[in-house]
Write a protein that holds these residues in place. Structure first.
Motif, mmCIF file in Angstrom:
data_model
loop_
_atom_site.group_PDB
_atom_site.id
_atom_site.type_symbol
_atom_site.label_atom_id
_atom_site.label_comp_id
_atom_site.label_asym_id
_atom_site.label_seq_id
_atom_site.Cartn_x
_atom_site.Cartn_y
_atom_site.Cartn_z
ATOM 1 N N LYS A 184 0.834 -1.201 0.000
ATOM 2 C CA LYS A 184 0.000 0.000 0.000
ATOM 3 C C LYS A 184 0.875 1.260 0.000
ATOM 4 N N ALA A 185 1.939 1.272 0.842
ATOM 5 C CA ALA A 185 2.859 2.414 0.893
ATOM 6 C C ALA A 185 3.599 2.575 -0.429
ATOM 7 N N SER A 186 3.946 1.459 -1.069
ATOM 8 C CA SER A 186 4.642 1.535 -2.362
ATOM 9 C C SER A 186 3.738 2.128 -3.424
ATOM 10 N N ARG A 187 2.448 1.716 -3.413
ATOM 11 C CA ARG A 187 1.514 2.295 -4.392
ATOM 12 C C ARG A 187 1.342 3.804 -4.150
ATOM 13 N N LYS A 188 1.294 4.164 -2.883
ATOM 14 C CA LYS A 188 1.134 5.588 -2.539
ATOM 15 C C LYS A 188 2.338 6.394 -3.003
ATOM 16 N N GLU A 189 3.552 5.845 -2.804
ATOM 17 C CA GLU A 189 4.765 6.550 -3.257
ATOM 18 C C GLU A 189 4.793 6.644 -4.777
ATOM 19 N N HIS A 190 4.381 5.589 -5.456
ATOM 20 C CA HIS A 190 4.373 5.575 -6.917
ATOM 21 C C HIS A 190 3.425 6.638 -7.449
ATOM 22 N N ALA A 191 2.253 6.747 -6.819
ATOM 23 C CA ALA A 191 1.295 7.773 -7.253
ATOM 24 C C ALA A 191 1.868 9.172 -7.007
ATOM 25 N N ALA A 192 2.577 9.370 -5.865
ATOM 26 C CA ALA A 192 3.179 10.671 -5.558
ATOM 27 C C ALA A 192 4.266 11.024 -6.575
ATOM 28 N N GLN A 193 5.039 10.009 -7.002
ATOM 29 C CA GLN A 193 6.075 10.242 -8.008
ATOM 30 C C GLN A 193 5.465 10.656 -9.344
ATOM 31 N N GLU A 194 4.379 10.018 -9.705
ATOM 32 C CA GLU A 194 3.732 10.381 -10.970
ATOM 33 C C GLU A 194 3.184 11.805 -10.914
ATOM 34 N N ARG A 195 2.580 12.188 -9.786
ATOM 35 C CA ARG A 195 2.079 13.559 -9.650
ATOM 36 C C ARG A 195 3.229 14.574 -9.732
ATOM 37 N N GLU A 196 4.371 14.222 -9.084
ATOM 38 C CA GLU A 196 5.524 15.124 -9.124
ATOM 39 C C GLU A 196 6.044 15.272 -10.536
ATOM 40 N N THR A 197 6.135 14.193 -11.261
ATOM 41 C CA THR A 197 6.624 14.245 -12.641
ATOM 42 C C THR A 197 5.689 15.083 -13.509
ATOM 43 N N HIS A 198 4.408 14.880 -13.321
ATOM 44 C CA HIS A 198 3.424 15.638 -14.101
ATOM 45 C C HIS A 198 3.483 17.133 -13.759
ATOM 46 N N PRO A 203 3.698 24.148 -16.626
ATOM 47 C CA PRO A 203 3.889 25.533 -16.170
ATOM 48 C C PRO A 203 2.671 26.123 -15.492
ATOM 49 N N ASP A 204 1.523 25.439 -15.664
ATOM 50 C CA ASP A 204 0.296 25.974 -15.079
ATOM 51 C C ASP A 204 0.224 25.748 -13.568
ATOM 52 N N ILE A 205 1.082 24.865 -13.073
ATOM 53 C CA ILE A 205 1.055 24.563 -11.641
ATOM 54 C C ILE A 205 2.032 25.503 -10.931
ATOM 55 N N ALA A 206 1.569 26.117 -9.871
ATOM 56 C CA ALA A 206 2.382 27.095 -9.142
ATOM 57 C C ALA A 206 3.550 26.418 -8.441
ATOM 58 N N ILE A 207 4.558 27.236 -8.193
ATOM 59 C CA ILE A 207 5.768 26.728 -7.536
ATOM 60 C C ILE A 207 5.433 26.167 -6.171
ATOM 61 N N GLU A 208 4.568 26.890 -5.428
ATOM 62 C CA GLU A 208 4.204 26.411 -4.094
ATOM 63 C C GLU A 208 3.527 25.042 -4.149
ATOM 64 N N LYS A 209 2.669 24.913 -5.182
ATOM 65 C CA LYS A 209 1.963 23.636 -5.350
ATOM 66 C C LYS A 209 2.945 22.522 -5.665
ATOM 67 N N GLN A 210 3.934 22.811 -6.511
ATOM 68 C CA GLN A 210 4.933 21.806 -6.874
ATOM 69 C C GLN A 210 5.756 21.396 -5.662
ATOM 70 N N LYS A 211 6.094 22.400 -4.822
ATOM 71 C CA LYS A 211 6.853 22.079 -3.610
ATOM 72 C C LYS A 211 6.044 21.168 -2.687
ATOM 73 N N LYS A 212 4.758 21.471 -2.598
ATOM 74 C CA LYS A 212 3.893 20.649 -1.746
ATOM 75 C C LYS A 212 3.825 19.196 -2.268
ATOM 76 N N ILE A 213 3.760 19.084 -3.620
ATOM 77 C CA ILE A 213 3.721 17.752 -4.230
ATOM 78 C C ILE A 213 5.020 17.005 -3.950
ATOM 79 N N GLN A 214 6.168 17.761 -4.038
ATOM 80 C CA GLN A 214 7.457 17.147 -3.735
ATOM 81 C C GLN A 214 7.516 16.669 -2.293
ATOM 82 N N GLU A 215 6.980 17.484 -1.391
ATOM 83 C CA GLU A 215 6.990 17.097 0.027
ATOM 84 C C GLU A 215 6.131 15.834 0.256
ATOM 85 N N GLU A 216 5.008 15.768 -0.440
ATOM 86 C CA GLU A 216 4.146 14.574 -0.307
ATOM 87 C C GLU A 216 4.848 13.323 -0.826
ATOM 88 N N ARG A 217 5.575 13.505 -1.940
ATOM 89 C CA ARG A 217 6.312 12.367 -2.495
ATOM 90 C C ARG A 217 7.398 11.918 -1.538
#
Length: 412
Positions: A184-198, A203-217
């Motif tokens: 379950k944790a591996s699937r969650k990390e995989h989904a976080a990695q895909e969101r970070e890559t996307h 460019p439409d995603i704000a820097i703050e949002k990207q940082k938050k996504i990185q922190e979640e990953r």
């Protein structure tokens, strides 16, 4: 799969971690029905097949007894049919136009059938009273029924296996939970990695949002590593316990095997006993029947039969040719009470003192004037063999009667 003590590595997944978790857990949801590992003896509950052998063996004993009781009925019916066949044809044969050695040969077929009837009746009794009773007695002594159903032996094995497997099953359950949490944790990390890559290429995603996504990953990665470490630790505990589990399970299994060995050994002897009773090819009585029948058939002689007919119904018959006869006055009648009684007894070739003989085969007398004896029994031969191959003898108890001449030998 065997677990060998002393071969466990530490650190990341070592040799023991190559053990696939699908082989270790009984709670897998994604294993296919045809997965043979799910049928492994080591998996929880799969020892039931071994425990059920006790009930199966008990039922097999019932089936064996029923099977050969039916065969006994076949033997009894065959014996009755042989006897009925002989009784039906005996008067026909005795009154047939055949004579001499040819008639004796035909009659010998009927007497052989009577003797075979006795043999097959004894086979019927052996199958029921010896073999059937033997299996029933052993079954009663070997299988001990419980008051509320089942057998004490299978209950003891069930208890032994369950006691040995209980700690192992608990560890497998704990391991399965750790595996599910790790996946379950591996699937969650995989989904976080895909969101970070996307998010990184958008460019439409704000820097703050990207940082938050990185922190979640990163949090997902740390959670996965933490769960992975717990998963590895549980797997190490399972691997470490495996040798003890195997030793305890094999100890109970060996007891089951020993009981099964005894059952197989007994049933083998029971089958050999049944074979011995059914195998008429090695029965001395059967050999004697067909040996005597063959001897009688080979004794058919055209010359002897034709000579007998000539002497009894042909030119060889004595006749009172006509001759001059003097007249003799009639004898005076004797008074009542003074009549002489003349007893004419046929000449018999009686042997003074008799000759000691020994029986070569068992013989059961078919008529009241015949002797019965067992192979090896000794008695006196009191009269020589007649033209039909019969002698007269007397046993030690004074019993006198006829017997087949070729069933005995003279004691030297």
């Amino acid at each position: 799969m065997r677990f060998v003590p002393g071969c466990r590595k530490t650190g990341t997944f070592g040799l023991e971690r190559r053990i696939t978790l699908s082989n270790m857990s009984s709670l897998q949801k994604d294993t296919t029905p045809e997965d043979s590992n799910n049928q492994s003896f080591w998996m929880p509950g799969n020892y039931q097949r071994t425990v059920r052998r006790t009930e199966d063996a008990f039922q097999a004993c019932n089936d064996i007894v029923a099977c050969f009781q039916e065969r006994a009925r076949v033997e009894r019916q065959y014996a009755q049919q042989l006897s009925e066949w002989s009784s039906k044809w005996k008067p026909v044969v005795d009154s047939s136009p055949l004579y001499g050695s040819l008639l004796r040969a035909w009659q010998c077929f009927l007497t052989s059938a009577d003797r075979l009837s006795v043999l097959h009746a004894s086979i019927c009794r052996s199958l029921v009273s010896e073999d059937g009773d033997r299996v029933r007695t052993w079954q009663k002594e070997t299988f001990h029924k419980k008051m509320f159903g089942g057998f004490r032996e299978s209950h003891d094995f069930e208890t032994g296996f369950a006691r040995a497997q209980k700690p192992w099953a608990k560890r497998l359950k704990k391991l399965d939970k750790a595996r599910i949490a790790y996946h379950k944790a591996s699937r969650k990390e995989h989904a976080a990695q895909e969101r970070e890559t996307h998010a990184r290429g958008n460019p439409d995603i704000a820097i703050e949002k990207q940082k938050k996504i990185q922190e979640e990953r990163e949090q997902a990665r740390e959670e996965k590593e933490r769960v992975r470490a717990r998963y590895e630790k549980v797997l190490e505990e399972v691997t470490r316990y495996a040798p003890r589990y195997m030793e305890e399970m094999e100890s109970v299994f060996d007891q089951c095997q020993e009981e099964e060995r005894k059952r197989i050994s007994f049933l083998k002897q029971a089958f050999l006993s049944i074979h011995r009773h059914l195998d008429v090819t090695n029965n001395e009585s059967v050999k004697a029947v067909y040996s005597e029948l063959h001897h009688t058939l080979m004794s058919i002689s055209e010359q002897d039969d034709l000579r007998w007919w000539k002497n009894n119904h042909g030119p060889g018959m004595p006749t009172d040719w006509p001759h001059f006869q003097e007249w003799t006055p009639p004898e005076k009648k004797q008074k009542k009470g003074k009549k002489e009684v003349v007893q004419n007894s046929p000449e018999r070739n009686v042997m003074i003192g008799g000759i000691r003989v020994r029986a070569l085969y068992d013989y059961v007398g078919q008529e009241t004037d015949e002797l019965s004896f067992k192979a090896g029994e000794e008695f006196l031969k009191t009269e020589e063999e007649d033209d039909q191959g019969w002698c007269r003898g007397m046993k030690d108890g004074g019993r006198e009667g006829l017997y087949p001449a070729n069933y005995v030998e003279v004691i030297q």
